[in-house]
Design a protein around this motif. Structure first.
Motif, PDB file in Angstrom:
ATOM      1  N   THR A 108      61.888  14.017   7.933  1.00 20.87           N
ATOM      2  CA  THR A 108      62.824  12.755   9.252  1.00 20.87           C
ATOM      3  C   THR A 108      63.379  11.071   8.594  1.00 20.87           C
ATOM      4  N   LEU A 109      62.118  11.525   7.068  1.00 22.12           N
ATOM      5  CA  LEU A 109      63.042   9.758   6.473  1.00 22.12           C
ATOM      6  C   LEU A 109      64.502  10.697   5.858  1.00 22.12           C
ATOM      7  N   GLN A 110      64.462  11.798   5.361  1.00 24.64           N
ATOM      8  CA  GLN A 110      65.744  12.407   4.708  1.00 24.64           C
ATOM      9  C   GLN A 110      66.420  12.622   6.135  1.00 24.64           C
ATOM     10  N   LEU A 111      65.924  13.254   7.073  1.00 26.87           N
ATOM     11  CA  LEU A 111      67.283  13.351   8.163  1.00 26.87           C
ATOM     12  C   LEU A 111      67.768  11.921   8.185  1.00 26.87           C
ATOM     13  N   ILE A 112      67.435  10.196   9.236  1.00 26.50           N
ATOM     14  CA  ILE A 112      68.151   9.626   9.100  1.00 26.50           C
ATOM     15  C   ILE A 112      68.856   9.128   7.998  1.00 26.50           C
ATOM     16  N   VAL A 113      68.419   9.275   6.798  1.00 27.83           N
ATOM     17  CA  VAL A 113      69.186   8.539   6.254  1.00 27.83           C
ATOM     18  C   VAL A 113      70.272   8.988   5.506  1.00 27.83           C
ATOM     19  N   SER A 114      70.792  10.584   5.819  1.00 27.19           N
ATOM     20  CA  SER A 114      71.542  11.568   5.228  1.00 27.19           C
ATOM     21  C   SER A 114      72.647  10.829   6.478  1.00 27.19           C
ATOM     22  N   LEU A 115      72.249  11.178   7.880  1.00 25.44           N
ATOM     23  CA  LEU A 115      73.225  10.618   9.965  1.00 25.44           C
ATOM     24  C   LEU A 115      73.682  10.193   8.924  1.00 25.44           C
ATOM     25  N   ALA A 116      72.896   8.870   8.851  1.00 25.39           N
ATOM     26  CA  ALA A 116      73.099   7.425   8.845  1.00 25.39           C
ATOM     27  C   ALA A 116      74.768   6.958   7.065  1.00 25.39           C
ATOM     28  N   MET A 117      74.733   7.489   6.675  1.00 26.99           N
ATOM     29  CA  MET A 117      75.114   7.500   5.374  1.00 26.99           C
ATOM     30  C   MET A 117      76.564   8.703   5.645  1.00 26.99           C
ATOM     31  N   TRP A 118      76.676   9.446   6.245  1.00 24.75           N
ATOM     32  CA  TRP A 118      76.698  10.721   6.812  1.00 24.75           C
ATOM     33  C   TRP A 118      78.444  10.177   7.265  1.00 24.75           C
ATOM     34  N   HIS A 119      77.721   9.023   8.117  1.00 24.78           N
ATOM     35  CA  HIS A 119      79.069   8.546   9.318  1.00 24.78           C
ATOM     36  C   HIS A 119      78.700   6.912   9.304  1.00 24.78           C
ATOM     37  N   SER A 120      79.059   6.535   8.128  1.00 25.28           N
ATOM     38  CA  SER A 120      78.975   5.092   7.306  1.00 25.28           C
ATOM     39  C   SER A 120      78.506   3.996   8.208  1.00 25.28           C
ATOM     40  N   LEU A 121      77.498   4.291   9.166  1.00 25.69           N
ATOM     41  CA  LEU A 121      76.676   3.324   9.471  1.00 25.69           C
ATOM     42  C   LEU A 121      76.207   1.540   9.091  1.00 25.69           C
ATOM     43  N   PRO A 122      75.714   2.277   7.657  1.00 25.92           N
ATOM     44  CA  PRO A 122      74.981   0.551   7.173  1.00 25.92           C
ATOM     45  C   PRO A 122      76.568   0.122   6.487  1.00 25.92           C
ATOM     46  N   LYS A 123      77.447   0.549   6.868  1.00 28.98           N
ATOM     47  CA  LYS A 123      78.823  -0.351   6.444  1.00 28.98           C
ATOM     48  C   LYS A 123      79.406  -1.131   7.827  1.00 28.98           C
ATOM     49  N   ALA A 124      78.983   0.503   8.695  1.00 30.86           N
ATOM     50  CA  ALA A 124      79.356  -0.331  10.118  1.00 30.86           C
ATOM     51  C   ALA A 124      77.907  -1.427  10.459  1.00 30.86           C
TER      52      ALA A 124
END
Length: 180
Positions: A108-124
């Motif tokens: 789950t941690l890998q899924l969350i981090v991967s999806l967040a980075m894939w869609h540039s969520l932290p930057k947004a």
């Protein structure tokens, strides 16, 4: 004594005074039965939520022509772990449930981090929260990113709830400690 027949009332040969000698199911076993029933529903919901994660994996991210293999592998591992946990739930195998709790948390941690980075969520989120404008301006925060953020928060809370239910079931399945 004869076998009990509900239409006849009390079986012949007893006056009801043998009630104190009848077996009573321990509350721990009742809690295990309720926990197993709750987990079966939680596992079904988790599988459906993972399907939503697959939808987010198919949506284009930073590089539109490259598939997000980290999300796909995480979802596949999570589905396999749900199957393993369901087997552990059905057969009362606490070892399989412990394995699910640990490995599923990592997936789950890998899924969350991967999806967040894939869609540039932290930057947004960073740009949205620390912009110079004082009014509500969500130009850099797209609907996809808002939906993804909502999905990730919901999935994280749901996963915590599921892990808590698994640990409660494991605790109730283990035999009570005998005091010496």
């Amino acid at each position: 004594m004869q076998h009990r027949n509900s239409s006849l009332g009390r079986p012949s040969g007893t006056d009801g005074s043998d009630y104190s000698y009848r077996m009573v199911v321990d509350s721990r076993y009742q809690l295990v039965a309720k926990g197993k029933k709750r987990l079966s529903l939680l596992f079904i919901i988790e599988a459906l939520v993972l399907l939503i994660g697959v939808v987010f994996a198919f949506l284009p991210g930073r590089e539109q022509h490259i598939p997000n293999t980290a999300v796909f592998s995480s979802v596949i591992v999570s589905v396999v772990l749900v199957i393993i946990a369901d087997i552990g739930r059905r057969r009362s195998r606490s070892g399989l449930l412990r394995f699910y709790a640990i490995a599923s948390s990592i997936a789950t941690l890998q899924l969350i981090v991967s999806l967040a980075m894939w869609h540039s969520l932290p930057k947004a989120i960073w740009d949205f929260g620390f912009s110079e404008t004082r009014r509500f301006d969500a130009t850099g925060f797209t609907g996809l990113q808002a939906g993804l953020l909502l999905y990730l928060l919901t999935f994280s809370l749901f996963k915590i709830w599921t892990i808590k239910a698994v640990l409660s079931l494991i605790f109730n399945m283990s035999p009570p400690k005998k005091s010496s």
